[in-house]
Design an enzyme around this catalytic site. Structure first.
Site, PDB file in Angstrom:
ATOM      1  N   ASP A 172     -15.159   9.352   9.514  1.00 38.33           N
ATOM      2  CA  ASP A 172     -13.897   8.302   9.371  1.00 38.33           C
ATOM      3  C   ASP A 172     -12.893   9.208   9.197  1.00 38.33           C
ATOM      4  O   ASP A 172     -12.843  10.447   8.937  1.00 38.33           O
ATOM      5  CB  ASP A 172     -14.327   7.803   8.105  1.00 38.33           C
ATOM      6  CG  ASP A 172     -13.777   6.437   8.165  1.00 38.33           C
ATOM      7  OD1 ASP A 172     -14.534   5.244   8.452  1.00 38.33           O
ATOM      8  OD2 ASP A 172     -12.521   6.274   7.556  1.00 38.33           O
ATOM      9  N   ARG A 193       0.863  -1.158   0.172  1.00 40.22           N
ATOM     10  CA  ARG A 193       0.147  -0.088  -0.155  1.00 40.22           C
ATOM     11  C   ARG A 193       0.684   1.308  -0.270  1.00 40.22           C
ATOM     12  O   ARG A 193       0.415   2.289  -0.292  1.00 40.22           O
ATOM     13  CB  ARG A 193      -0.875  -0.091   1.202  1.00 40.22           C
ATOM     14  CG  ARG A 193      -1.973  -0.973   1.142  1.00 40.22           C
ATOM     15  CD  ARG A 193      -3.024  -0.950   2.216  1.00 40.22           C
ATOM     16  NE  ARG A 193      -4.019  -1.877   2.029  1.00 40.22           N
ATOM     17  CZ  ARG A 193      -5.253  -1.677   2.887  1.00 40.22           C
ATOM     18  NH1 ARG A 193      -5.464  -1.006   3.895  1.00 40.22           N
ATOM     19  NH2 ARG A 193      -5.991  -2.976   2.927  1.00 40.22           N
TER      20      ARG A 193
END
Length: 281
Positions: free
Chosen positions: A147, A39
């Site tokens: 979030d 990632r």
């Protein structure tokens, strides 16, 4: 190693684990090493850096805000779907029906979806409650979705999803979502208008106002260590209305944050605080 991936030493992995823990409370296990490489390598290359050491140095010494956010976004996990763990929505429906019975029309109702990912959870709350309790249209009813990952919040705000999201839903539930167009489905405006999405890091200050009649924080605390879990759940308690409910993930428990709660159902906790009695005039 795949094309474009950057090699990761033990020391570099340790620095990354420390960094994501300090800024986001996320506790990475050694099993996440491959995930970190896959990632973050693209980000390291895009910044023109040669190593993860150089990347962490950059983050620690004046990186742009968006680069710091990209680091967090890359290491968060965003698995969600409509009506996930649907026993929670059954319970919430009964709770809100009781509030409607007890309070005058137009009363305030606030629900927080913390760690809302791409938005299916808060939208499910809205669709489920409005379909079962249409009188809520005459209430001051709002849902907050937050979030830490700004990328998923952008998707949530669009209210559109692949048609595959309907898979597994009953026909009654699928009908609550607008018919697919070009392979995409859309949350109805009446529900979208109930939900506000905002970025929020649970490790920092919470610019939110209670009291909330329900808080959902499901499959978020699994990425925290035990002390962090207890601290977060304890903070939720302080923002819940008396006798309101906290819904958590199926593999989670409140730990040291459970003092102000009582367990009333499968991963459903009620604030122990009692409503204040009004004094007689």
């Amino acid at each position: 190693m795949e094309q474009g991936e950057v090699s990761l030493s033990e020391r570099e992995f340790s620095r990354i684990k420390n960094r994501v823990y300090s800024v986001a409370g996320i506790s990475l296990s050694d099993a996440k090493r491959t995930l970190v490489v896959s990632r973050l390598s693209k980000i390291v290359r895009s910044l023109g850096l040669s190593s993860f050491d150089a990347y962490v140095d950059y983050l620690e010494k004046g990186a742009k805000t968006e680069d710091g956010q990209a680091f967090v976004n890359a290491l968060t996990t965003n698995l969600t779907r409509f009506w996930r763990e649907d026993h929670h929505f059954d319970h919430l429906r009964d709770h809100v029906a009781q509030l409607i019975a007890d309070k005058p029309r137009g009363s305030r109702l606030r629900i927080w979806s913390a760690g809302c990912s791409t938005g299916q959870e808060p939208y499910t709350i809205g669709m489920d409650l409005l379909s079962a309790l249409p009188e809520l249209k005459r209430w001051d009813f709002k849902i907050l979705g937050t979030d830490i990952d700004t990328a998923v919040l952008a998707k949530a705000a669009s209210g559109t999803y692949p048609e595959s999201e309907l898979s597994g839903l009953s026909p009654q539930r699928a009908r609550l979502i607008e018919k697919p167009v070009d392979g995409m489905i859309r949350v109805p405006d009446a529900v979208r208008n109930l939900v506000s999405f905002k970025p929020l890091n649970l490790m920092q200050q919470w610019p939110v106002k209670g009291p909330f009649d329900a808080i959902f924080c499901r499959n978020v605390a699994i990425y925290f260590d035990k002390p962090t879990q207890g601290a977060v759940f304890g903070r939720f308690n302080s923002l819940l209305a008396p006798e309101a409910f906290l819904y958590i993930g199926h593999s989670e428990n409140l730990g040291s944050g459970g003092e102000g709660f009582k367990l009333v159902g499968k991963t459903i906790y009620q604030n122990r605080a009692k409503p204040q009695k009004r004094e007689a005039a």
